[in-house]
Design a protein around this motif. Structure first.
Motif, short mmCIF file in Angstrom:
data_model
loop_
_atom_site.label_atom_id
_atom_site.label_comp_id
_atom_site.label_asym_id
_atom_site.label_seq_id
_atom_site.Cartn_x
_atom_site.Cartn_y
_atom_site.Cartn_z
N LEU A 116 1.17 -2.30 -2.64
CA LEU A 116 0.61 -0.95 -2.71
C LEU A 116 -0.14 -0.61 -1.43
CD1 LEU A 116 0.01 1.69 -4.12
CD2 LEU A 116 -1.87 0.56 -5.33
N ILE A 117 -0.84 -1.56 -0.85
CA ILE A 117 -1.55 -1.31 0.41
C ILE A 117 -0.56 -0.88 1.49
CG2 ILE A 117 -2.91 -2.34 2.26
CD1 ILE A 117 -4.50 -1.71 -0.27
N VAL A 119 2.18 0.78 0.97
CA VAL A 119 2.51 2.18 0.63
C VAL A 119 1.39 3.10 1.09
CG1 VAL A 119 2.84 3.81 -1.28
CG2 VAL A 119 3.99 1.58 -1.31
N ILE A 120 0.15 2.70 0.86
CA ILE A 120 -1.00 3.52 1.26
C ILE A 120 -1.03 3.70 2.77
CG2 ILE A 120 -3.53 3.56 1.36
CD1 ILE A 120 -3.48 2.18 -1.42
N ARG A 121 -0.78 2.64 3.50
CA ARG A 121 -0.76 2.75 4.96
C ARG A 121 0.38 3.66 5.43
NH1 ARG A 121 -4.50 -0.54 7.11
NH2 ARG A 121 -5.08 -2.47 6.05
N LYS A 122 1.51 3.60 4.73
CA LYS A 122 2.62 4.49 5.08
C LYS A 122 2.25 5.93 4.82
CE LYS A 122 7.58 5.21 4.46
NZ LYS A 122 8.83 4.68 3.87
N LEU A 123 1.57 6.20 3.71
CA LEU A 123 1.12 7.56 3.41
C LEU A 123 0.21 8.08 4.51
CD1 LEU A 123 0.38 7.14 -0.41
CD2 LEU A 123 2.10 8.68 0.58
N ARG A 124 -0.70 7.24 4.97
CA ARG A 124 -1.61 7.67 6.03
C ARG A 124 -0.83 7.94 7.32
NH1 ARG A 124 -6.46 4.93 7.61
NH2 ARG A 124 -7.52 6.92 7.52
N GLY A 125 0.17 7.10 7.57
CA GLY A 125 0.99 7.31 8.76
C GLY A 125 1.77 8.61 8.71
N LEU A 126 2.04 9.09 7.49
CA LEU A 126 2.75 10.36 7.31
C LEU A 126 1.80 11.56 7.32
CD1 LEU A 126 5.26 9.23 4.55
CD2 LEU A 126 5.82 9.82 6.91
N GLY A 127 0.50 11.29 7.48
CA GLY A 127 -0.46 12.38 7.60
C GLY A 127 -1.29 12.68 6.36
N PHE A 128 -1.07 11.92 5.27
CA PHE A 128 -1.87 12.12 4.07
C PHE A 128 -3.20 11.38 4.19
CE2 PHE A 128 2.52 12.58 2.67
CZ PHE A 128 2.46 13.76 1.94
N LYS A 129 -4.26 11.94 3.62
CA LYS A 129 -5.50 11.22 3.48
C LYS A 129 -5.43 10.37 2.22
CE LYS A 129 -8.64 14.48 5.78
NZ LYS A 129 -9.86 15.32 5.62
N THR A 130 -6.10 9.21 2.26
CA THR A 130 -6.15 8.35 1.09
C THR A 130 -7.59 7.99 0.80
OG1 THR A 130 -5.81 6.36 2.42
CG2 THR A 130 -3.85 7.40 1.49
N ALA A 131 -7.89 7.75 -0.47
CA ALA A 131 -9.27 7.45 -0.86
C ALA A 131 -9.29 6.58 -2.10
CB ALA A 131 -10.04 8.75 -1.11
N VAL A 132 -10.44 6.01 -2.37
CA VAL A 132 -10.70 5.25 -3.59
C VAL A 132 -11.79 5.96 -4.38
CG1 VAL A 132 -11.68 3.11 -4.52
CG2 VAL A 132 -10.05 3.00 -2.63
N ILE A 133 -11.58 6.11 -5.69
CA ILE A 133 -12.65 6.46 -6.61
C ILE A 133 -12.67 5.37 -7.67
CG2 ILE A 133 -13.46 8.03 -8.41
CD1 ILE A 133 -12.41 10.36 -6.88
N SER A 134 -13.81 4.68 -7.80
CA SER A 134 -13.85 3.54 -8.70
C SER A 134 -15.17 3.46 -9.44
CB SER A 134 -13.63 2.24 -7.92
OG SER A 134 -13.66 1.12 -8.78
N ASN A 135 -15.09 3.11 -10.72
CA ASN A 135 -16.28 2.72 -11.48
C ASN A 135 -16.59 1.28 -11.11
OD1 ASN A 135 -16.44 5.19 -12.75
ND2 ASN A 135 -15.54 4.49 -14.68
N TYR A 136 -17.58 1.11 -10.26
CA TYR A 136 -17.87 -0.22 -9.71
C TYR A 136 -19.29 -0.21 -9.17
CZ TYR A 136 -15.33 -4.54 -8.41
OH TYR A 136 -14.84 -5.82 -8.36
N GLY A 148 -10.00 -6.88 4.17
CA GLY A 148 -9.34 -6.36 5.36
C GLY A 148 -8.56 -5.09 5.14
N ILE A 149 -8.97 -4.28 4.15
CA ILE A 149 -8.22 -3.06 3.83
C ILE A 149 -9.09 -1.80 3.91
CG2 ILE A 149 -6.53 -4.27 2.40
CD1 ILE A 149 -8.08 -3.32 -0.08
N TYR A 150 -10.29 -1.94 4.47
CA TYR A 150 -11.21 -0.80 4.54
C TYR A 150 -10.59 0.36 5.32
CZ TYR A 150 -15.91 1.19 4.10
OH TYR A 150 -16.98 1.97 3.73
N ASP A 151 -9.83 0.01 6.36
CA ASP A 151 -9.25 1.04 7.23
C ASP A 151 -8.06 1.75 6.58
OD1 ASP A 151 -7.63 -1.24 7.34
OD2 ASP A 151 -6.90 -0.75 9.34
N ALA A 152 -7.68 1.34 5.36
CA ALA A 152 -6.57 2.01 4.67
C ALA A 152 -7.02 3.28 3.97
CB ALA A 152 -5.94 1.05 3.65
#
Length: 227
Positions: A116-117, A119-136, A148-152
Motif C-alpha cells: 500500500l505504501i 500505491v500511496i507514493r505512486k498517488l503522490r507522484g501523480l499529483g494527489f495529496k495523501t494523508a493519515v487520519i487515525s485514532n491513536y 521510514g514512511i513519514y514522507d509518504a
C-alpha cells in the motif's frame, strides 16, 4: 449501507466490498486510516482477548467503546485501556496477565503494509495529496517516522493530538483545513465501517478497506488511473 453526497454513491456489502460510481471526479486528496490499513496484523487481537475472557465481541464492544476516548483523546496507552476494559468485564488477575502478554506479542508482529505504501507514493507522484487520519496516541507520529514512511504523507492527523476521535466531524475538518480542501475533494479509506459514518455529513468518498487488490481497483476506478 449506502452513503450519498453530491458526487458519489458508495455501496458496501459483505459480498461486494467496494462499489463506487464516479459522477464527477475532482478528487485531489486520499486519506488513510493507520491501524488495519497502513499497519497490518496477522492476528485478530480482539478475538484473542474475548476468547481469553470468555465473552463475545459484542460484550467487549459495549464497554470498550465507552472507554476508547482514554487512548484516542487522552493519550493513554491502548494496552492500559484494554486492561481497564477487561477488568470492568470481570477479568481475573491471571486473565489480565494473559491479555497483557497477548497485546505485547501481537503488537511486536504488526507490519507496515509495504504494498500500500508503494500505491500511496505512486498517488503522490501523480499529483494527489495523501494523508493519515487515525485514532491513536501521539506516539504514532514517531512510529511513522521510525518506519521510514513519514514522507509518504502531506499531513498526519492524530486523534490524541487534536482532542477528537473518528468519526467526529471536527477531526476531518481539521484535516481539510490543513490540506486546503473541502470534503468532496477527498477519499477516506478505513477498515472500520463505523469510522466512515461521517461521509454523508462531510461529503468525502468512503472506501472500506478489505485488501490491497480491492483498494487498488476502487481507487483506479474512482480516479480514472491505473494503480
Amino acid at each position: 449501507t449506502i452513503f450519498h453526497n453530491g458526487l458519489f454513491c458508495y455501496l458496501l456489502s459483505s459480498s461486494n466490498p467496494c462499489y463506487i460510481l464516479n459522477m464527477q471526479n475532482n478528487i485531489s486528496v486520499i486519506i488513510f486510516d493507520y491501524g488495519g490499513v497502513i499497519e497490518l496484523s496477522d492476528f485478530d487481537l480482539i478475538n484473542g482477548i474475548v476468547e481469553i475472557l470468555g465473552i463475545t465481541k459484542e460484550r467487549w464492544g459495549d464497554i470498550y467503546y465507552t472507554h476508547n476516548y482514554l487512548t484516542n483523546v487522552e493519550g493513554r496507552p491502548w494496552k492500559e485501556v484494554a486492561l481497564i476494559v477487561a477488568e470492568k468485564l470481570g477479568a481475573t488477575e491471571d486473565q489480565l496477565s494473559t491479555v497483557s502478554n497477548l497485546i505485547e506479542e501481537v503488537n511486536s508482529r504488526n507490519k507496515v503494509n509495504t504494498e500500500l505504501i508503494e500505491v500511496i507514493r505512486k498517488l503522490r507522484g501523480l499529483g494527489f495529496k495523501t494523508a493519515v487520519i487515525s485514532n491513536y496516541t501521539s506516539i504514532l507520529r514517531q512510529k511513522i517516522a521510525d518506519h521510514g514512511i513519514y514522507d509518504a504523507f502531506d499531513e498526519i492527523i492524530i486523534s490524541g493530538e487534536e482532542g477528537y476521535q473518528k468519526p467526529n466531524a471536527k477531526l476531518f475538518e481539521i484535516a481539510y483545513k490543513r490540506l486546503g480542501v473541502i470534503g468532496p475533494e477527498t477519499v477516506f479509506v478505513d477498515d472500520s465501517p463505523s469510522s466512515l459514518t461521517s461521509a454523508g455529513e462531510l461529503g468525502y468518498a468512503p472506501i472500506l478497506y478489505k485488501c490491497n487488490k480491492d483498494l487498488r481497483e476502487a481507487l483506479s476506478t474512482l480516479l480514472n488511473i491505473t494503480l
